[in-house]
Write a protein that holds these residues in place. Structure first.
Motif, short mmCIF file in Angstrom:
data_model
loop_
_atom_site.label_atom_id
_atom_site.label_comp_id
_atom_site.label_asym_id
_atom_site.label_seq_id
_atom_site.Cartn_x
_atom_site.Cartn_y
_atom_site.Cartn_z
N ILE A 1 10.08 3.80 5.49
CA ILE A 1 8.64 3.56 5.49
C ILE A 1 7.89 4.85 5.16
O ILE A 1 6.91 4.84 4.41
CB ILE A 1 8.16 2.93 6.81
N GLY A 2 8.35 5.96 5.69
CA GLY A 2 7.73 7.25 5.37
C GLY A 2 7.78 7.54 3.88
O GLY A 2 6.78 7.95 3.28
N GLN A 3 8.93 7.31 3.27
CA GLN A 3 9.06 7.54 1.84
C GLN A 3 8.17 6.58 1.05
O GLN A 3 7.50 6.98 0.09
CB GLN A 3 10.51 7.37 1.40
N LEU A 4 8.11 5.33 1.48
CA LEU A 4 7.26 4.35 0.81
C LEU A 4 5.79 4.76 0.88
O LEU A 4 5.08 4.75 -0.13
CB LEU A 4 7.46 2.96 1.43
N VAL A 5 5.34 5.15 2.05
CA VAL A 5 3.94 5.55 2.23
C VAL A 5 3.62 6.78 1.38
O VAL A 5 2.60 6.82 0.67
CB VAL A 5 3.62 5.82 3.72
N ARG A 6 4.49 7.78 1.41
CA ARG A 6 4.24 8.99 0.61
C ARG A 6 4.22 8.67 -0.88
O ARG A 6 3.39 9.20 -1.63
CB ARG A 6 5.29 10.05 0.91
N THR A 7 5.10 7.79 -1.32
CA THR A 7 5.17 7.43 -2.73
C THR A 7 3.94 6.65 -3.17
O THR A 7 3.36 6.92 -4.22
CB THR A 7 6.45 6.63 -3.02
N VAL A 8 3.50 5.70 -2.35
CA VAL A 8 2.33 4.91 -2.69
C VAL A 8 1.08 5.79 -2.73
O VAL A 8 0.18 5.57 -3.54
CB VAL A 8 2.16 3.72 -1.71
N ARG A 9 1.03 6.81 -1.90
CA ARG A 9 -0.11 7.73 -1.91
C ARG A 9 -0.24 8.48 -3.23
O ARG A 9 -1.29 9.03 -3.54
CB ARG A 9 -0.02 8.72 -0.76
N ALA B 1 -2.51 -1.09 -4.04
CA ALA B 1 -1.94 -2.44 -4.05
C ALA B 1 -1.37 -2.77 -5.43
O ALA B 1 -0.28 -3.35 -5.54
CB ALA B 1 -2.99 -3.46 -3.63
N ASP B 2 -2.10 -2.42 -6.48
CA ASP B 2 -1.61 -2.68 -7.84
C ASP B 2 -0.32 -1.92 -8.12
O ASP B 2 0.63 -2.47 -8.70
CB ASP B 2 -2.67 -2.29 -8.88
N TRP B 3 -0.30 -0.67 -7.70
CA TRP B 3 0.88 0.17 -7.93
C TRP B 3 2.09 -0.41 -7.20
O TRP B 3 3.19 -0.52 -7.76
CB TRP B 3 0.55 1.58 -7.45
N LEU B 4 1.88 -0.80 -5.94
CA LEU B 4 2.97 -1.36 -5.13
C LEU B 4 3.38 -2.73 -5.67
O LEU B 4 4.57 -3.05 -5.71
CB LEU B 4 2.55 -1.44 -3.67
N SER B 5 2.43 -3.53 -6.09
CA SER B 5 2.73 -4.84 -6.65
C SER B 5 3.61 -4.72 -7.90
O SER B 5 4.57 -5.48 -8.09
CB SER B 5 1.43 -5.57 -7.00
N PRO C 1 -5.81 12.67 0.92
CA PRO C 1 -5.47 11.74 1.99
C PRO C 1 -6.42 11.80 3.19
O PRO C 1 -6.75 10.76 3.77
CB PRO C 1 -4.06 12.13 2.40
N GLY C 2 -6.86 12.99 3.56
CA GLY C 2 -7.76 13.11 4.70
C GLY C 2 -9.08 12.41 4.47
O GLY C 2 -9.62 11.75 5.36
N GLU C 3 -9.60 12.52 3.26
CA GLU C 3 -10.86 11.86 2.94
C GLU C 3 -10.68 10.34 2.90
O GLU C 3 -11.51 9.60 3.42
CB GLU C 3 -11.39 12.37 1.60
N ALA C 4 -9.60 9.88 2.30
CA ALA C 4 -9.33 8.44 2.26
C ALA C 4 -9.15 7.89 3.68
O ALA C 4 -9.63 6.80 3.99
CB ALA C 4 -8.08 8.16 1.42
N ALA C 5 -8.50 8.67 4.54
CA ALA C 5 -8.30 8.22 5.92
C ALA C 5 -9.63 8.09 6.65
O ALA C 5 -9.85 7.11 7.37
CB ALA C 5 -7.38 9.20 6.65
#
Length: 141
Positions: A14-22, A105-109, A29-33
């Motif tokens: 999950i960590g790798q997935l999250v980092r990759t999708v980012r 979402a598009d990237w992950l889809s 990331p801080g601003e998006a968060a």
């Protein structure tokens, strides 16, 4: 695989997935968060955001300063404590956040479509309620 091995594999994956999708993100990331927290929780102070993100007040304040400069958030006096500012998501901020979320979402889809068979996609879909329940359990602790 025992529970500890499963937990470690899940954490790594999950960590790798999250980092990759980012990688699809166009903002830090801080601003998006910060935008995400304001969208989900409504108006917050910088201290609230820092606490929820688990970062220093200084780190949260830096992201907030950038978002204010871009008019993605606005600040107003806190109704019960004049020393604090309450941060609000602006319509421009809401639009920018929606764009970031859609990009992710598009990237992950596209990745799901390219990497998984229809049967694997169904397995992934079936696992979502389990992952949601696990996340909810962890938040509740």
């Amino acid at each position: 695989m025992d529970d500890k091995q499963l937990a470690e594999e899940l954490r790594l994956t999950i960590g790798q997935l999250v980092r990759t999708v980012r990688n699809a993100d166009t903002m830090p990331p801080g601003e998006a968060a910060v935008l995400g927290y304001l969208d989900r929780s409504g108006p917050l102070t910088t201290a609230d955001i820092a606490q929820q993100r688990g970062v220093s007040h200084q780190s949260a304040a830096k992201a907030v300063k950038e978002l204010l400069a871009q008019s993605l958030v606005r600040a107003e006096a806190h109704p019960s404590d004049g020393r604090k500012l309450l941060l609000h998501l602006t319509s421009t901020g809401r639009e920018r956040l929606a764009e970031e979320r859609q990009r992710r979402a598009d990237w992950l889809s596209t990745a799901i479509d390219g990497a998984l068979s229809p049967e694997e996609r169904k397995t992934l879909e079936a696992a979502l309620p389990l992952l949601t329940r696990l996340a909810s359990h962890l938040v509740g602790k």
